[in-house]
Design a protein around this motif. Structure first.
Motif, PDB file in Angstrom:
ATOM      1  N   UNK A  42     -33.383  -0.522  18.248  1.00  0.00           N
ATOM      2  CA  UNK A  42     -32.879  -1.805  17.934  1.00  0.00           C
ATOM      3  C   UNK A  42     -31.623  -1.730  19.396  1.00  0.00           C
ATOM      4  N   UNK A  43     -31.845  -2.728  20.377  1.00  0.00           N
ATOM      5  CA  UNK A  43     -30.957  -2.453  21.325  1.00  0.00           C
ATOM      6  C   UNK A  43     -30.297  -4.018  21.818  1.00  0.00           C
ATOM      7  N   UNK A  44     -29.231  -4.011  21.499  1.00  0.00           N
ATOM      8  CA  UNK A  44     -28.415  -5.295  21.521  1.00  0.00           C
ATOM      9  C   UNK A  44     -28.120  -5.421  23.173  1.00  0.00           C
ATOM     10  N   UNK A  45     -28.583  -4.592  24.007  1.00  0.00           N
ATOM     11  CA  UNK A  45     -28.311  -4.351  25.620  1.00  0.00           C
ATOM     12  C   UNK A  45     -29.619  -5.105  26.201  1.00  0.00           C
ATOM     13  N   UNK A  46     -30.585  -5.576  25.637  1.00  0.00           N
ATOM     14  CA  UNK A  46     -31.756  -5.945  26.093  1.00  0.00           C
ATOM     15  C   UNK A  46     -32.442  -6.753  25.227  1.00  0.00           C
ATOM     16  N   UNK A  47     -33.599  -7.624  25.650  1.00  0.00           N
ATOM     17  CA  UNK A  47     -34.119  -8.828  24.863  1.00  0.00           C
ATOM     18  C   UNK A  47     -35.691  -8.720  24.916  1.00  0.00           C
ATOM     19  N   UNK A  48     -36.278  -7.675  24.915  1.00  0.00           N
ATOM     20  CA  UNK A  48     -37.691  -7.397  24.878  1.00  0.00           C
ATOM     21  C   UNK A  48     -38.086  -6.677  23.723  1.00  0.00           C
TER      22      UNK A  48
ATOM     23  N   UNK B  68     -39.523  11.005  24.189  1.00  0.00           N
ATOM     24  CA  UNK B  68     -38.638  10.581  23.342  1.00  0.00           C
ATOM     25  C   UNK B  68     -39.553  10.220  22.015  1.00  0.00           C
ATOM     26  N   UNK B  69     -39.681  11.260  21.304  1.00  0.00           N
ATOM     27  CA  UNK B  69     -40.760  11.127  20.342  1.00  0.00           C
ATOM     28  C   UNK B  69     -40.340  10.275  19.228  1.00  0.00           C
ATOM     29  N   UNK B  70     -38.853   9.859  19.076  1.00  0.00           N
ATOM     30  CA  UNK B  70     -38.640   9.197  18.091  1.00  0.00           C
ATOM     31  C   UNK B  70     -38.576   7.448  18.183  1.00  0.00           C
ATOM     32  N   UNK B  71     -39.077   7.155  19.407  1.00  0.00           N
ATOM     33  CA  UNK B  71     -39.106   5.536  19.213  1.00  0.00           C
ATOM     34  C   UNK B  71     -40.580   5.106  19.782  1.00  0.00           C
ATOM     35  N   UNK B  72     -40.973   4.327  19.148  1.00  0.00           N
ATOM     36  CA  UNK B  72     -42.407   3.885  19.282  1.00  0.00           C
ATOM     37  C   UNK B  72     -42.222   2.562  20.187  1.00  0.00           C
ATOM     38  N   UNK B  73     -41.024   2.176  20.723  1.00  0.00           N
ATOM     39  CA  UNK B  73     -40.535   1.145  21.214  1.00  0.00           C
ATOM     40  C   UNK B  73     -39.516   0.683  21.187  1.00  0.00           C
ATOM     41  N   UNK B  74     -39.191  -0.625  21.724  1.00  0.00           N
ATOM     42  CA  UNK B  74     -37.702  -1.271  21.591  1.00  0.00           C
ATOM     43  C   UNK B  74     -37.724  -2.581  20.875  1.00  0.00           C
ATOM     44  N   UNK B  75     -36.832  -3.024  20.335  1.00  0.00           N
ATOM     45  CA  UNK B  75     -36.415  -4.390  19.859  1.00  0.00           C
ATOM     46  C   UNK B  75     -35.178  -4.805  20.386  1.00  0.00           C
ATOM     47  N   UNK B  76     -35.609  -5.677  21.429  1.00  0.00           N
ATOM     48  CA  UNK B  76     -34.216  -6.294  21.939  1.00  0.00           C
ATOM     49  C   UNK B  76     -33.525  -7.108  21.190  1.00  0.00           C
TER      50      UNK B  76
ATOM     51  N   UNK C  64     -32.654  -3.110   7.544  1.00  0.00           N
ATOM     52  CA  UNK C  64     -33.589  -2.327   7.992  1.00  0.00           C
ATOM     53  C   UNK C  64     -32.711  -0.963   8.165  1.00  0.00           C
ATOM     54  N   UNK C  65     -33.283   0.054   7.706  1.00  0.00           N
ATOM     55  CA  UNK C  65     -32.423   1.363   7.913  1.00  0.00           C
ATOM     56  C   UNK C  65     -32.807   2.291   9.114  1.00  0.00           C
ATOM     57  N   UNK C  66     -32.062   2.105  10.124  1.00  0.00           N
ATOM     58  CA  UNK C  66     -32.559   2.962  11.294  1.00  0.00           C
ATOM     59  C   UNK C  66     -32.182   4.481  11.095  1.00  0.00           C
ATOM     60  N   UNK C  67     -33.214   5.238  11.595  1.00  0.00           N
ATOM     61  CA  UNK C  67     -32.904   6.731  11.608  1.00  0.00           C
ATOM     62  C   UNK C  67     -32.124   7.065  12.567  1.00  0.00           C
ATOM     63  N   UNK C  68     -30.972   7.792  12.529  1.00  0.00           N
ATOM     64  CA  UNK C  68     -30.287   8.097  13.825  1.00  0.00           C
ATOM     65  C   UNK C  68     -30.930   9.321  14.502  1.00  0.00           C
ATOM     66  N   UNK C  69     -30.853   9.094  15.744  1.00  0.00           N
ATOM     67  CA  UNK C  69     -31.239  10.299  16.613  1.00  0.00           C
ATOM     68  C   UNK C  69     -30.289  10.588  17.615  1.00  0.00           C
ATOM     69  N   UNK C  70     -30.282  11.675  18.255  1.00  0.00           N
ATOM     70  CA  UNK C  70     -29.229  11.887  19.326  1.00  0.00           C
ATOM     71  C   UNK C  70     -28.916  10.717  20.252  1.00  0.00           C
ATOM     72  N   UNK C  71     -29.905   9.823  20.490  1.00  0.00           N
ATOM     73  CA  UNK C  71     -29.598   8.919  21.396  1.00  0.00           C
ATOM     74  C   UNK C  71     -30.010   7.478  20.962  1.00  0.00           C
ATOM     75  N   UNK C  72     -30.357   7.360  19.906  1.00  0.00           N
ATOM     76  CA  UNK C  72     -30.868   5.866  19.500  1.00  0.00           C
ATOM     77  C   UNK C  72     -30.820   5.662  18.092  1.00  0.00           C
ATOM     78  N   UNK C  73     -30.895   4.528  17.578  1.00  0.00           N
ATOM     79  CA  UNK C  73     -31.009   4.376  15.925  1.00  0.00           C
ATOM     80  C   UNK C  73     -32.292   3.484  16.218  1.00  0.00           C
ATOM     81  N   UNK C  74     -33.051   4.116  14.930  1.00  0.00           N
ATOM     82  CA  UNK C  74     -34.653   3.228  14.897  1.00  0.00           C
ATOM     83  C   UNK C  74     -34.625   2.835  13.603  1.00  0.00           C
ATOM     84  N   UNK C  75     -35.339   1.656  13.744  1.00  0.00           N
ATOM     85  CA  UNK C  75     -35.799   1.072  12.296  1.00  0.00           C
ATOM     86  C   UNK C  75     -37.269   0.780  12.153  1.00  0.00           C
ATOM     87  N   UNK C  76     -37.737   0.701  11.121  1.00  0.00           N
ATOM     88  CA  UNK C  76     -39.084   0.620  10.844  1.00  0.00           C
ATOM     89  C   UNK C  76     -39.318  -0.985  11.127  1.00  0.00           C
ATOM     90  N   UNK C  77     -40.379  -1.171  11.750  1.00  0.00           N
ATOM     91  CA  UNK C  77     -40.754  -2.832  11.981  1.00  0.00           C
ATOM     92  C   UNK C  77     -42.220  -2.783  11.630  1.00  0.00           C
TER      93      UNK C  77
END
Ligand SMILES: CC1CCN(C(=N)N)CC1
Ligand SMILES: CC1CCN(C(=N)N)CC1
Length: 325
Positions: A29-35, A114-122, A5-18
């Motif tokens: 995608x957040x390796x520091x959480x699990x939700x 934070x227009x870039x993310x539609x949620x988190x993947x822990x 999955x290729x995350x689009x970088x943004x100033x504060x996070x890396x986003x991937x289409x799911x």
């Protein structure tokens, strides 16, 4: 099978289409959480704004989890909460057929803006999943048994898109040795020993926090306060600014290379001084990418460090590895 999955970088996070129940959202995608949670059509239209919002009623594979709920707060004070169900979740080819999906009915303002993310993947360990009455598996834990190798990799870049892969280690993505250290997952994080650091090529023992987590959901490199103080003592004109929320310095300052040990043995992962500035805060003042962790016992190795390396998260033997790229 392996996926990417290729995350689009943004100033504060890396986003991937799911893909969830056939609906595509960009998740952080957040390796520091699990939700795994998503903006949903249950939110007000003003909260949804430009975000993609998941609509369970339009998914033919959605299954409610009656009475279940979740609530999460993040290190920066942001948070979200809501209800739970199960659906088919697919990332670049790997599919979890009955993945717990957390529907947001409330999100804090920083997520709305934070227009870039539609949620988190822990991608942390499910012992810190916040679903009540029973924590549920992460996407990685759901697909682990089906993967050729029980791993996912993160290849984060600064301005180009980064890539997460599940199930394989693409050896063309790195050079030299993969430096692997055991992980202690008892706090729910990809946590390992880190008791030394380097400034300008000289190595020092860290008398403070002795562990660190690999955290793709944090932008900065948050080290023991004593280590941050020692680092900025070598940056001319630096100061700890309450208004800026950390160490700032003249953008023209000479910034030394900074390294942190990965594991108790030896490898020091180094960031060139030229890559340490995180942001300009105006009037020729810059905010550093290395900051103190505020006294917590755990150091947080975020994107400032991870984007310099190719990272391997092994859920089979619970280890973390990085290599030059
Ligand atoms: C220890 C903290 C690190 C930052 N967080 C995160 N990436 N979700 C929250 C937990
Ligand atoms: C784990 C982090 C993801 C990005 N965040 C946010 N948009 N407020 C903070 C938490």
């Amino acid at each position: 099978g392996e996926v990417s999955a290729t995350p689009e970088p943004n100033e504060s996070e890396y986003l991937s289409p799911v893909s969830i129940g056939g609906q595509t959202l960009n998740l952080d995608f957040d390796t520091g959480s699990a939700d795994l949670w998503v903006f949903s059509t249950s939110l007000s239209s003003s909260s949804i704004g430009q975000h993609a919002a998941f609509d369970p009623s339009k998914s033919s594979t959605w299954e409610d989890y009656p009475g279940a709920s979740w609530q999460i707060m993040y290190g920066d004070g942001s948070g979200a909460s809501g209800t739970v169900g199960f659906d088919v979740v697919e990332i670049g080819g790997a599919t979890a057929s009955r993945q717990a999906v957390e529907i947001a009915t409330k999100v804090s303002s920083s997520f709305v803006s934070d227009e870039n993310n539609d949620g988190l993947l822990g991608l942390g360990f499910s012992k810190i999943n916040t679903i009540e009455p029973q924590p549920q598996k992460t996407f990685f834990e759901s697909i682990l048994p089906k993967l050729d190798q029980p791993v996912f990799t993160a290849d984060l870049e600064d301005d180009a898109a980064g890539t997460y892969e599940f199930g394989r280690i693409d050896t063309t993505k790195y050079t030299g040795t993969l430096h692997v250290t055991p992980v202690d997952s008892s706090n729910g994080f990809w946590e390992f020993a880190s008791t030394a650091y380097s400034i300008g090529g000289t190595t020092y023992q860290n008398s403070g926090a002795s562990t660190a987590i690999a955290d793709t959901g944090t932008s900065l490199l948050l080290v023991d306060d004593n280590v941050a103080q020692a680092f900025y003592a070598q940056v001319q004109g630096s100061q700890l600014s309450r208004t800026a929320g950390g160490y700032v310095y003249p953008c023209s300052a000479q910034v030394p290379d900074f390294g942190v040990q990965i594991g108790s043995s030896g490898f020091i992962a180094t960031i060139p001084g030229s890559d340490i500035t995180f942001a300009e805060v105006g009037q020729g003042t810059c905010f550093g990418g290395v900051q103190g962790n505020g006294g917590g016992g755990i150091q947080i190795f975020g994107d400032v460090l991870l984007k310099q390396y190719f990272a391997v998260f092994n859920g089979g033997n619970e280890s973390f590895g990085i290599a030059a790229k």
